[in-house]
Design a protein around this motif. Sequence first.
Motif, PDB file in Angstrom:
ATOM      1  N   GLU A  10     -13.315   3.074  -6.105  1.00 32.79           N
ATOM      2  CA  GLU A  10     -12.493   1.880  -5.903  1.00 32.79           C
ATOM      3  C   GLU A  10     -11.353   2.125  -4.914  1.00 32.79           C
ATOM      4  OE1 GLU A  10     -12.895  -1.285  -7.261  1.00 32.79           O
ATOM      5  OE2 GLU A  10     -14.798  -0.557  -8.028  1.00 32.79           O
ATOM      6  N   PHE A  11     -10.734   3.304  -5.003  1.00 32.70           N
ATOM      7  CA  PHE A  11      -9.576   3.628  -4.166  1.00 32.70           C
ATOM      8  C   PHE A  11      -9.759   5.002  -3.516  1.00 32.70           C
ATOM      9  CE2 PHE A  11      -7.829   1.331  -7.977  1.00 32.70           C
ATOM     10  CZ  PHE A  11      -7.729   0.087  -7.359  1.00 32.70           C
ATOM     11  N   PRO A  12     -10.731   5.146  -2.623  1.00 29.01           N
ATOM     12  CA  PRO A  12     -10.997   6.471  -2.044  1.00 29.01           C
ATOM     13  C   PRO A  12      -9.812   7.048  -1.272  1.00 29.01           C
ATOM     14  CG  PRO A  12     -12.216   4.765  -0.877  1.00 29.01           C
ATOM     15  CD  PRO A  12     -11.594   4.119  -2.075  1.00 29.01           C
ATOM     16  N   GLU A  13      -8.978   6.192  -0.725  1.00 30.14           N
ATOM     17  CA  GLU A  13      -7.823   6.649   0.043  1.00 30.14           C
ATOM     18  C   GLU A  13      -6.700   7.182  -0.845  1.00 30.14           C
ATOM     19  OE1 GLU A  13      -6.979   2.494  -1.207  1.00 30.14           O
ATOM     20  OE2 GLU A  13      -8.751   3.532  -0.503  1.00 30.14           O
ATOM     21  N   MET A  14      -6.829   7.001  -2.152  1.00 28.36           N
ATOM     22  CA  MET A  14      -5.780   7.425  -3.079  1.00 28.36           C
ATOM     23  C   MET A  14      -6.224   8.584  -3.960  1.00 28.36           C
ATOM     24  SD  MET A  14      -4.194   3.811  -4.298  1.00 28.36           S
ATOM     25  CE  MET A  14      -3.024   2.956  -3.267  1.00 28.36           C
ATOM     26  N   GLY A  15      -7.207   9.335  -3.531  1.00 32.92           N
ATOM     27  CA  GLY A  15      -7.738  10.434  -4.328  1.00 32.92           C
ATOM     28  C   GLY A  15      -6.690  11.441  -4.733  1.00 32.92           C
ATOM     29  N   GLU A  16      -5.818  11.790  -3.804  1.00 28.01           N
ATOM     30  CA  GLU A  16      -4.767  12.776  -4.101  1.00 28.01           C
ATOM     31  C   GLU A  16      -3.795  12.231  -5.138  1.00 28.01           C
ATOM     32  OE1 GLU A  16      -2.897  16.197  -4.352  1.00 28.01           O
ATOM     33  OE2 GLU A  16      -4.675  15.896  -3.097  1.00 28.01           O
ATOM     34  N   GLN A  17      -3.395  10.962  -5.000  1.00 31.53           N
ATOM     35  CA  GLN A  17      -2.473  10.363  -5.966  1.00 31.53           C
ATOM     36  C   GLN A  17      -3.122  10.280  -7.351  1.00 31.53           C
ATOM     37  OE1 GLN A  17      -3.123   9.055  -2.965  1.00 31.53           O
ATOM     38  NE2 GLN A  17      -1.198   8.675  -1.920  1.00 31.53           N
ATOM     39  N   ILE A  18      -4.428   9.977  -7.400  1.00 30.89           N
ATOM     40  CA  ILE A  18      -5.129   9.899  -8.682  1.00 30.89           C
ATOM     41  C   ILE A  18      -5.077  11.254  -9.381  1.00 30.89           C
ATOM     42  CG2 ILE A  18      -7.398   9.628  -9.774  1.00 30.89           C
ATOM     43  CD1 ILE A  18      -7.993   7.475  -7.587  1.00 30.89           C
ATOM     44  N   ARG A  19      -5.423  12.306  -8.646  1.00 30.56           N
ATOM     45  CA  ARG A  19      -5.401  13.652  -9.237  1.00 30.56           C
ATOM     46  C   ARG A  19      -3.999  14.031  -9.715  1.00 30.56           C
ATOM     47  NH1 ARG A  19      -9.326  14.060  -5.497  1.00 30.56           N
ATOM     48  NH2 ARG A  19      -7.987  14.571  -3.740  1.00 30.56           N
ATOM     49  N   LEU A  65     -10.959  -4.780 -15.381  1.00 30.64           N
ATOM     50  CA  LEU A  65     -10.156  -5.328 -14.292  1.00 30.64           C
ATOM     51  C   LEU A  65      -8.663  -5.191 -14.577  1.00 30.64           C
ATOM     52  CD1 LEU A  65     -10.042  -6.841 -11.592  1.00 30.64           C
ATOM     53  CD2 LEU A  65     -10.192  -8.967 -12.899  1.00 30.64           C
ATOM     54  N   HIS A  66      -8.259  -5.494 -15.801  1.00 27.65           N
ATOM     55  CA  HIS A  66      -6.847  -5.371 -16.185  1.00 27.65           C
ATOM     56  C   HIS A  66      -6.378  -3.918 -16.035  1.00 27.65           C
ATOM     57  CE1 HIS A  66      -3.111  -5.890 -18.372  1.00 27.65           C
ATOM     58  NE2 HIS A  66      -3.465  -4.869 -19.127  1.00 27.65           N
ATOM     59  N   LEU A  67      -7.196  -2.996 -16.528  1.00 23.65           N
ATOM     60  CA  LEU A  67      -6.841  -1.576 -16.415  1.00 23.65           C
ATOM     61  C   LEU A  67      -6.774  -1.142 -14.951  1.00 23.65           C
ATOM     62  CD1 LEU A  67      -9.056  -0.229 -19.308  1.00 23.65           C
ATOM     63  CD2 LEU A  67      -6.555  -0.073 -19.203  1.00 23.65           C
ATOM     64  N   LYS A  68      -7.720  -1.599 -14.151  1.00 18.74           N
ATOM     65  CA  LYS A  68      -7.724  -1.228 -12.730  1.00 18.74           C
ATOM     66  C   LYS A  68      -6.469  -1.746 -12.039  1.00 18.74           C
ATOM     67  CE  LYS A  68     -10.554  -3.078  -9.646  1.00 18.74           C
ATOM     68  NZ  LYS A  68     -11.763  -3.369  -8.848  1.00 18.74           N
ATOM     69  N   ASP A  69      -6.076  -2.968 -12.355  1.00 15.27           N
ATOM     70  CA  ASP A  69      -4.850  -3.525 -11.765  1.00 15.27           C
ATOM     71  C   ASP A  69      -3.629  -2.704 -12.154  1.00 15.27           C
ATOM     72  OD1 ASP A  69      -6.271  -5.560 -10.541  1.00 15.27           O
ATOM     73  OD2 ASP A  69      -5.712  -7.096 -12.019  1.00 15.27           O
ATOM     74  N   GLU A  70      -3.560  -2.320 -13.424  1.00 10.84           N
ATOM     75  CA  GLU A  70      -2.419  -1.533 -13.893  1.00 10.84           C
ATOM     76  C   GLU A  70      -2.406  -0.147 -13.242  1.00 10.84           C
ATOM     77  OE1 GLU A  70      -0.197  -0.354 -18.074  1.00 10.84           O
ATOM     78  OE2 GLU A  70      -1.956  -1.656 -18.122  1.00 10.84           O
ATOM     79  N   LEU A  71      -3.566   0.476 -13.165  1.00 11.53           N
ATOM     80  CA  LEU A  71      -3.666   1.790 -12.535  1.00 11.53           C
ATOM     81  C   LEU A  71      -3.334   1.705 -11.049  1.00 11.53           C
ATOM     82  CD1 LEU A  71      -6.874   2.960 -14.379  1.00 11.53           C
ATOM     83  CD2 LEU A  71      -4.651   4.100 -14.510  1.00 11.53           C
ATOM     84  N   TYR A  72      -3.807   0.661 -10.378  1.00 12.71           N
ATOM     85  CA  TYR A  72      -3.503   0.492  -8.956  1.00 12.71           C
ATOM     86  C   TYR A  72      -1.997   0.340  -8.740  1.00 12.71           C
ATOM     87  CZ  TYR A  72      -3.191  -1.342  -4.255  1.00 12.71           C
ATOM     88  OH  TYR A  72      -2.848  -1.526  -2.935  1.00 12.71           O
ATOM     89  N   GLY A  73      -1.346  -0.416  -9.601  1.00 13.54           N
ATOM     90  CA  GLY A  73       0.103  -0.573  -9.489  1.00 13.54           C
ATOM     91  C   GLY A  73       0.820   0.758  -9.591  1.00 13.54           C
ATOM     92  N   MET A  74       0.369   1.595 -10.503  1.00 10.07           N
ATOM     93  CA  MET A  74       0.977   2.916 -10.670  1.00 10.07           C
ATOM     94  C   MET A  74       0.692   3.796  -9.455  1.00 10.07           C
ATOM     95  SD  MET A  74       0.112   3.476 -14.707  1.00 10.07           S
ATOM     96  CE  MET A  74       1.131   4.935 -14.971  1.00 10.07           C
ATOM     97  N   LEU A  75      -0.529   3.706  -8.931  1.00 10.73           N
ATOM     98  CA  LEU A  75      -0.881   4.476  -7.743  1.00 10.73           C
ATOM     99  C   LEU A  75      -0.069   4.027  -6.532  1.00 10.73           C
ATOM    100  CD1 LEU A  75      -4.739   4.590  -8.212  1.00 10.73           C
ATOM    101  CD2 LEU A  75      -3.228   6.595  -8.106  1.00 10.73           C
ATOM    102  N   LYS A  76       0.075   2.729  -6.377  1.00 10.76           N
ATOM    103  CA  LYS A  76       0.833   2.181  -5.251  1.00 10.76           C
ATOM    104  C   LYS A  76       2.288   2.624  -5.332  1.00 10.76           C
ATOM    105  CE  LYS A  76       1.645  -2.026  -2.743  1.00 10.76           C
ATOM    106  NZ  LYS A  76       1.533  -3.467  -2.674  1.00 10.76           N
ATOM    107  N   GLN A  77       2.860   2.575  -6.520  1.00 10.55           N
ATOM    108  CA  GLN A  77       4.249   2.988  -6.703  1.00 10.55           C
ATOM    109  C   GLN A  77       4.399   4.464  -6.377  1.00 10.55           C
ATOM    110  OE1 GLN A  77       5.818   2.261 -10.613  1.00 10.55           O
ATOM    111  NE2 GLN A  77       7.839   3.023 -10.081  1.00 10.55           N
TER     112      GLN A  77
END
Length: 82
Positions: A10-19, A65-77
């Motif tokens: 879903e967010f390949p450009e954020m792999g480092e932030q996910i880890r 979808l709700h979880l993905k939105d919440e996780l994306y918000g945390m990744l973006k921050q």
Amino acid sequence: MIEHHDLHHEFPEMGEQIRELKMKNRHFARLFDEYHDVDREVRKIEEQAEAASDERLEELKMRRLHLKDELYGMLKQATEEA
């Protein structure tokens, strides 16, 4: 064909932030695990390996979808703070 919805797809450009967040943020790690559990359940239903009503499938998709939105918000921050 069943689409992959894991966060790395879903967010390949954020792999480092996910880890990084998985290791440093317990809340993120818990939501990450829940997201992937829900995604696995959706895939089982879509692959017809598990029976479920249409309502149950839609509930799971909305939860994912709700979880993905919440996780994306945390990744973006985390990205903005870096």
